[in-house]
Design a protein around this motif. Structure first.
Motif, PDB file in Angstrom:
ATOM      1  N   SER A 110     -30.413   6.626 -66.224  1.00  0.00           N
ATOM      2  CA  SER A 110     -30.583   4.789 -66.435  1.00  0.00           C
ATOM      3  C   SER A 110     -29.352   4.172 -67.314  1.00  0.00           C
ATOM      4  O   SER A 110     -29.125   4.917 -68.156  1.00  0.00           O
ATOM      5  CB  SER A 110     -31.986   4.685 -66.936  1.00  0.00           C
ATOM      6  N   ASN A 154     -28.419   4.394 -62.622  1.00  0.00           N
ATOM      7  CA  ASN A 154     -29.459   4.236 -61.796  1.00  0.00           C
ATOM      8  C   ASN A 154     -30.074   5.559 -61.555  1.00  0.00           C
ATOM      9  O   ASN A 154     -29.289   6.399 -61.226  1.00  0.00           O
ATOM     10  CB  ASN A 154     -28.675   3.718 -60.618  1.00  0.00           C
ATOM     11  N   CYS A 206     -24.595   0.383 -56.223  1.00  0.00           N
ATOM     12  CA  CYS A 206     -25.262   0.781 -57.345  1.00  0.00           C
ATOM     13  C   CYS A 206     -25.094   2.290 -57.466  1.00  0.00           C
ATOM     14  O   CYS A 206     -25.939   3.160 -58.184  1.00  0.00           O
ATOM     15  CB  CYS A 206     -26.808   0.605 -57.621  1.00  0.00           C
TER      16      CYS A 206
END
Ligand code: MG
Ligand code: ZN
Length: 226
Positions: free
Chosen positions: A38, A121, A92
């Motif tokens: 993340s 991500n 992404c």
């Protein structure tokens, strides 16, 4: 988040390019690591700590994937390691075609290890094979011990899980036992490496993690020499 629906033809096209990347890397005995996490988990900090630990033994380059900006590539270049920035322009995740262009500008004959910092991500980078030898994920303690339950896919494709910021476990009530149990349920082979990549306790666990990585890189070089 802008996202093209992933259908079969797109993935098949990507996999063909990824296989070509893999062949190019194998020809030169270069190991490629795809790092997934993340935003804010500490990908760039872990990369810098890894470079610091391994740079005397291995020639390393970094491919930085970001939606925009080149701040991470600049941080890597500042420590004297080649870095290529890929801006996905909104996408992404990285795709094999982007890696192919990055590999074309790196001097592969001089390298042992390429670290790819994928876009921050935990979802779709899981589906895209880039030609890497291993995917590794980083989870940071502040994100919570329940992430294996919420994002099972990434834990299933990762060969190892680097658990970063373990010096903050008490603050965030992170249940390491439960975390390890859930990881091992999803992926019995995955090794968990607790580390601290940055801050006052920086360096904790980095040696154990980099020994694992260096052994994988060495195994590929040995294979290439045969
Ligand atoms: Mg970064
Ligand atoms: Zn995506």
């Amino acid at each position: 988040m802008p996202h093209v629906e992933i259908n079969k033809p797109i993935l098949e096209h990507n996999d063909r390019l990824a296989a070509a990347n893999r062949a190019t890397l194998s020809e030169h005995g270069v190991f490629m690591l795809d790092l997934l996490a993340s935003p804010g988990a500490g990908k760039t900090s872990l990369i810098l700590a890894t470079i610091e630990q391994l740079r005397q033994h291995l020639n390393i380059a970094v491919i930085e994937g970001d939606i925009a900006s080149d701040v991470d590539a600049q941080r890597v270049k500042a420590c004297g390691v080649p870095a290529v920035q890929i801006n996905t322009g909104g996408a992404c995740h990285l795709e094999a075609a982007m890696i192919q262009r990055a590999l074309a500008v790196l001097e592969l004959e001089k390298l042992d290890l390429i670290i790819v910092e994928n876009v921050g991500n935990l979802v779709c980078p899981t589906d895209f094979y880039l030609g890497e030898d291993a995917k590794v994920m980083i989870l940071s303690v502040p994100e919570g011990h329940d992430k294996p339950l919420k994002y099972p896919g990434v834990f299933q494709v990762a060969e190892a899980v680097v658990l970063n910021k373990v010096d903050t476990m008490a603050v965030f009530n992170f249940d390491e036992r439960q975390f390890r149990l859930d990881v091992s349920r999803l992926n019995p082979q995955a090794t968990v490496f607790p580390v601290v990549a940055a801050g006052a306790a920086a360096g904790r666990g980095i040696k154990t993690w980099t020994q694992w990585l260096a052994a994988r890189v060495q195994a590929k070089r040995d294979g290439a020499q045969q």
